[in-house]
Design an enzyme around this catalytic site. Structure first.
Site, PDB file in Angstrom:
ATOM      1  N   ASP A   5      32.049  42.194  41.923  1.00  0.00           N
ATOM      2  CA  ASP A   5      33.148  42.752  42.710  1.00  0.00           C
ATOM      3  C   ASP A   5      33.165  44.278  42.723  1.00  0.00           C
ATOM      4  O   ASP A   5      33.876  44.879  43.543  1.00  0.00           O
ATOM      5  CB  ASP A   5      34.502  42.261  42.168  1.00  0.00           C
ATOM      6  CG  ASP A   5      34.753  40.795  42.458  1.00  0.00           C
ATOM      7  OD1 ASP A   5      33.958  40.186  43.193  1.00  0.00           O
ATOM      8  OD2 ASP A   5      35.758  40.255  41.942  1.00  0.00           O
ATOM      9  N   LYS A  46      42.924  43.800  44.421  1.00  0.00           N
ATOM     10  CA  LYS A  46      42.585  43.157  45.687  1.00  0.00           C
ATOM     11  C   LYS A  46      43.136  41.742  45.702  1.00  0.00           C
ATOM     12  O   LYS A  46      43.406  41.134  44.661  1.00  0.00           O
ATOM     13  CB  LYS A  46      41.074  43.145  45.927  1.00  0.00           C
ATOM     14  CG  LYS A  46      40.227  42.452  44.840  1.00  0.00           C
ATOM     15  CD  LYS A  46      40.078  40.965  45.001  1.00  0.00           C
ATOM     16  CE  LYS A  46      39.120  40.377  43.970  1.00  0.00           C
ATOM     17  NZ  LYS A  46      39.217  38.898  43.855  1.00  0.00           N
ATOM     18  N   SER A  99      37.123  45.235  37.626  1.00  0.00           N
ATOM     19  CA  SER A  99      36.102  45.764  38.535  1.00  0.00           C
ATOM     20  C   SER A  99      36.575  47.033  39.219  1.00  0.00           C
ATOM     21  O   SER A  99      35.805  47.979  39.416  1.00  0.00           O
ATOM     22  CB  SER A  99      35.745  44.705  39.589  1.00  0.00           C
ATOM     23  OG  SER A  99      35.151  43.571  38.996  1.00  0.00           O
ATOM     24  N   SER A 100      37.854  47.064  39.598  1.00  0.00           N
ATOM     25  CA  SER A 100      38.405  48.266  40.231  1.00  0.00           C
ATOM     26  C   SER A 100      38.409  49.436  39.258  1.00  0.00           C
ATOM     27  O   SER A 100      38.077  50.575  39.635  1.00  0.00           O
ATOM     28  CB  SER A 100      39.815  47.977  40.743  1.00  0.00           C
ATOM     29  OG  SER A 100      40.330  49.078  41.461  1.00  0.00           O
ATOM     30  N   ALA A 103      43.493  37.355  36.472  1.00  0.00           N
ATOM     31  CA  ALA A 103      44.400  37.033  37.566  1.00  0.00           C
ATOM     32  C   ALA A 103      43.677  36.820  38.893  1.00  0.00           C
ATOM     33  O   ALA A 103      44.285  36.397  39.865  1.00  0.00           O
ATOM     34  CB  ALA A 103      45.435  38.147  37.732  1.00  0.00           C
ATOM     35  N   GLY A 104      42.373  37.157  38.967  1.00  0.00           N
ATOM     36  CA  GLY A 104      41.657  37.071  40.227  1.00  0.00           C
ATOM     37  C   GLY A 104      41.957  38.230  41.158  1.00  0.00           C
ATOM     38  O   GLY A 104      41.708  38.150  42.357  1.00  0.00           O
ATOM     39  N   GLY A 145      40.826  41.475  40.479  1.00  0.00           N
ATOM     40  CA  GLY A 145      39.770  42.476  40.400  1.00  0.00           C
ATOM     41  C   GLY A 145      40.108  43.716  39.605  1.00  0.00           C
ATOM     42  O   GLY A 145      39.456  44.753  39.774  1.00  0.00           O
TER      43      GLY A 145
END
Length: 270
Positions: free
Chosen positions: A136, A12, A103-104, A97-98, A100
């Site tokens: 997230d 994302k 979380s994904s 990296a921010g 996600g």
């Protein structure tokens, strides 16, 4: 059903990220729009009848006990299943990296094993498990671009125009905790409304985490400057260190970024 192969776990981008306050328990209140893009990991799941869980890394080496295995154990505990799985992971989304990626992966694991094990949980039940793993994770379980509030658990689906984006991950990464515990972090941005965002979705707001992140990791500033040299207006996604810029009209990337950086032109997903 004995196996599920080629399960995608998309990354994302945060189109903006505002920090509106902080709860007594230390969690920060945010507003953001999370947008799915076609940069993804791929997971494979094979059923085990003996309850054992294992993970095989098909390329990039992951931490020994990552969110994928934690998600699988959480689903086992919630459903009291005696089944297990062998999980293989092709990791492509950069870490720290921010974007996600972890979380994904956890969300795709919950969705896949809920099907493979025939445990029958609905999305709301899976989201409760997901939130216990990370703020997230519920977004990725929802599977829709979303206006995100609270600590990340309040999701409102949003429609976004199709777009292409240059996404760059400079060398080095950042732990989210370092940014959220920094005393210089802006924590009092005024509350935004969806209609304000919808008027200009790819240029709305800012990322409140970016000034702190740029100070902690100069590579973020260098990546933004590289995008600017291409005539692009970039910003950081999430807690970094990846940055991105919309490619409008016929804009394209010329040349390659410095060695050690990752560059991908991505499209958003519905």
């Amino acid at each position: 059903m004995k196996a599920l192969y080629d399960v995608a776990a998309p990354a994302k981008l945060n189109l903006f990220l505002h920090v509106n306050g902080r709860r007594p328990d230390g969690y920060h209140l945010i507003q953001s729009v999370f947008m799915l893009i076609d940069w993804h990991d791929t997971l494979h799941f094979e059923l085990r009848a003996n309850g054992r869980l294992s993970r095989e890394d098909l390329g990039v080496k992951l931490p020994e006990d990552d969110l994928i295995l934690r998600a699988a154990r959480a689903l086992q505990a919630a459903t009291h299943t005696h089944l297990g799985a062998r999980i293989s992971v092709e990791k492509r989304i950069p870490s720290e990296a921010g974007m996600g990626g972890g979380s994904s992966d956890a969300a795709s694991c919950l969705l896949a094993l809920n099907r493979l094990w025939r445990t029958g949980l609905d999305t709301e039940q899976l989201m409760r498990i997901g939130l216990s793993l990370g703020a997230d994770v519920p977004f990725f379980l929802g599977g829709r671009n979303a206006w995100v509030e609270g600590i990340g658990e309040r999701l409102t689906p949003v429609e976004l125009p199709e777009g292409r984006f240059a996404v760059i991950k400079p060398a080095g990464g950042l732990e989210t905790r370092r940014i959220f515990t920094d005393p210089a972090l802006q924590r009092s941005t005024e509350t935004a409304i969806i209609s304000g965002f919808a008027a200009n979705p790819f240029a709305f707001g800012r990322n409140d985490l970016q000034p702190v992140a740029e100070r902690l990791l100069p590579g973020i500033s260098e990546a933004l400057a590289w995008l600017a040299s291409q005539g692009l207006s970039g910003r950081m996604t999430g807690s970094g260190s990846a940055v991105f810029a919309p490619l409008l009209g016929g804009q394209s990337i010329q040349g390659l970024p410095p060695a050690g950086w990752q560059l991908k032109v991505c499209s958003n997903l519905d």
